[in-house]
Design a protein around this motif. Structure first.
Motif, PDB file in Angstrom:
ATOM      1  N   ARG A   1      -1.356   7.934   3.434  1.00  0.00           N
ATOM      2  CA  ARG A   1      -0.163   7.160   3.962  1.00  0.00           C
ATOM      3  C   ARG A   1      -0.341   7.242   5.374  1.00  0.00           C
ATOM      4  O   ARG A   1       0.024   6.536   6.071  1.00  0.00           O
ATOM      5  CB  ARG A   1       1.164   7.619   3.452  1.00  0.00           C
TER       6      ARG A   1
ATOM      7  N   SER B   1       1.076   3.988  -2.997  1.00  0.00           N
ATOM      8  CA  SER B   1       0.916   5.306  -2.909  1.00  0.00           C
ATOM      9  C   SER B   1       2.023   6.341  -3.136  1.00  0.00           C
ATOM     10  O   SER B   1       1.735   7.298  -3.756  1.00  0.00           O
ATOM     11  CB  SER B   1       0.583   5.651  -1.148  1.00  0.00           C
TER      12      SER B   1
ATOM     13  N   GLN C   1       0.875  -1.098  -0.016  1.00  0.00           N
ATOM     14  CA  GLN C   1      -0.190   0.128   0.018  1.00  0.00           C
ATOM     15  C   GLN C   1       0.908   1.144  -0.036  1.00  0.00           C
ATOM     16  O   GLN C   1       0.469   2.170  -0.695  1.00  0.00           O
ATOM     17  CB  GLN C   1      -1.086   0.060   1.223  1.00  0.00           C
ATOM     18  N   TRP C   2       1.852   1.302   0.790  1.00  0.00           N
ATOM     19  CA  TRP C   2       2.748   2.266   0.899  1.00  0.00           C
ATOM     20  C   TRP C   2       3.584   2.804  -0.165  1.00  0.00           C
ATOM     21  O   TRP C   2       3.589   3.716  -0.923  1.00  0.00           O
ATOM     22  CB  TRP C   2       3.735   2.209   1.982  1.00  0.00           C
TER      23      TRP C   2
ATOM     24  N   THR D   1      -3.150  11.871  -1.131  1.00  0.00           N
ATOM     25  CA  THR D   1      -2.581  10.698  -1.159  1.00  0.00           C
ATOM     26  C   THR D   1      -1.582  10.487   0.101  1.00  0.00           C
ATOM     27  O   THR D   1      -1.156   9.455   0.634  1.00  0.00           O
ATOM     28  CB  THR D   1      -1.754  10.604  -2.577  1.00  0.00           C
ATOM     29  N   ARG D   2      -1.112  11.792   0.421  1.00  0.00           N
ATOM     30  CA  ARG D   2      -0.211  11.859   1.564  1.00  0.00           C
ATOM     31  C   ARG D   2      -1.062  11.524   2.857  1.00  0.00           C
ATOM     32  O   ARG D   2      -0.714  11.005   3.779  1.00  0.00           O
ATOM     33  CB  ARG D   2       0.279  13.309   1.797  1.00  0.00           C
TER      34      ARG D   2
END
Length: 416
Positions: free
Chosen positions: A67, A25, A21-22, A63-64
């Motif tokens: 995370r 992203s 996921q990270w 998106t930030r």
């Protein structure tokens, strides 16, 4: 399997899904940022560069935040499980010395309430910081906290009897209790689809019948042409909370409703709105809603059958931090842990959803005007600040709709 081996498997799955996921992203942020200064050629004459840059900046900000939410989600999951959070809550309810049914119901409802409350800080930031920064937020603090209160009220009023019934079935229906629970859960889901538009949605928004005029005539003609009946065409006051526009179908059977956000009606022409509605009708023509219901019903059956086996395994509880095996503990652990192991099914589910969107677009092109649908989509991309340049791999994992350039190209092909 032993307690240690399952714990190891869980931690590996959690670590791997979190890293993926990270990574996705970060890829998405890099890709969107790299294309920020150039509008894709297919949209160069329709979307100005400042609007494209706003969409990129909005996407990067979301998106930030995504995370941060990944880190918070993983941290809370570990606290609830191996950190002993569920076990502590279970011990608290056991100390009241209630019946097993009341203990389990109280445990689960309180867990759901705590989790909802823990979500509020991020919801506040998303609404009053991120959405406000990009001029989408219309929600007042009074509306926000009123929504939260109503959601908690519904959680208790609807969730409490449902949880109590499920726990009673688990305790009294023998080895195959999960078939009974599956039947109840399926029936509840269908009932909520039927009841939501008439009884629940009006608690949060005001719905008004669409006024007579050219648009209503267009819609009625389209519905007749497609052989579709509904329980009304409504306009919802979406602008009370957000500047985003949307349109959707809701309900089941004769209780189906067509709903337009007032923001969408203010931004699109009648011909464009008709084309958007034709796309939504395409989902019903191809029975996408029915297919999704069947798929989710089968998934829930498989999940409950798996839970029926896990309840009998002491290592399932011990590995995830619960000292005492119980029906309510198994339900809580299952709901928390299953998403970790099903994460890698996301691309398959997203692919299926995007295929349905292509089919609905193709249907819209046959009963309405593809060019009008393209114009409507472009306007919505711009007004909702939807990025035209998502990272392809991120999109494959997460996006239920095709990326804008691919979708518009597909519409151009089916129209010619």
């Amino acid at each position: 399997m032993t307690e240690i081996s399952f714990l190891t498997l869980f931690l590996i799955a959690l670590g791997l899904s979190t890293l993926v996921q990270w990574w996705l992203s970060l890829r998405h942020s890099h890709f969107v940022g790299a294309h920020r200064a150039h509008v894709p050629d297919a949209f160069a004459e329709r979307i100005p560069l400042p609007a494209h840059e706003k969409a990129a900046d909005y996407t990067l900000a979301k998106t930030r935040l995504e995370r941060i939410e990944i880190v918070i989600g993983v941290t809370l999951l570990l606290i609830w499980t191996v950190g002993g959070g569920l076990n502590a809550l279970d011990r608290l309810w056991a100390s009241f010395e209630l019946s097993p049914l009341l203990t389990g119901t109280g445990f689960l409802i309180s867990l759901f309430i705590i989790m909802a409350i823990l979500d509020i800080p991020m919801a506040l930031y998303r609404t009053f910081k991120l959405e406000t920064k990009f001029d989408f937020n219309r929600t007042t603090p009074a509306t926000f906290f009123g929504d939260q209160a109503r959601q908690l009220m519904l959680l208790v009023l609807i969730g409490l009897p449902l949880v109590m019934l499920i726990l009673w079935l688990m305790e009294n229906m023998g080895q195959y209790w999960w078939l009974w629970v599956w039947a109840v859960w399926t029936g509840f889901g269908l009932f909520m689809m039927w009841a939501y538009p008439a009884f629940i949605a009006p608690l949060f928004n005001k719905f008004e019948p669409l006024e007579d005029g050219d648009l209503r005539e267009r819609i009625q003609t389209l519905l007749s042409r497609c052989g579709f009946t509904s329980n009304g065409i409504f306009v919802v006051d979406g602008s009370r909370r957000s500047g985003h526009g949307n349109a959707y179908f809701t309900g089941l059977g004769r209780n189906k409703r067509i709903v337009f956000f007032d923001t969408l009606l203010n931004s699109l022409s009648p011909a464009e709105i008709e084309a958007v509605l034709a796309h939504e009708l395409g989902h019903f023509h191809h029975k996408h809603i029915f297919k999704r219901i069947v798929m989710m019903t089968l998934f829930s059956l498989a999940g409950l059958a798996l839970l029926g086996w896990l309840i009998e395994q002491p290592w399932f509880f011990a590995a995830l931090g619960m000292q005492q095996a119980s029906l309510h503990g198994a339900l809580a652990l299952f709901l928390l842990v299953v998403p970790v192991f099903t994460f890698f099914l996301h691309p398959l589910m997203a692919w299926s959803s995007r295929r349905h969107e292509f089919e609905a677009d193709a249907f819209a092109a046959t009963v309405s005007n593809a060019d009008e649908l393209i114009k409507a989509l472009v306007k919505l991309y711009e007004e909702n600040a939807s990025t035209l340049t998502p990272d392809p791999l991120y999109s494959a994992f997460h996006d239920t709709h095709p990326p804008a350039p691919i979708r518009v190209a597909h519409l151009n092909r089916v129209a010619n």
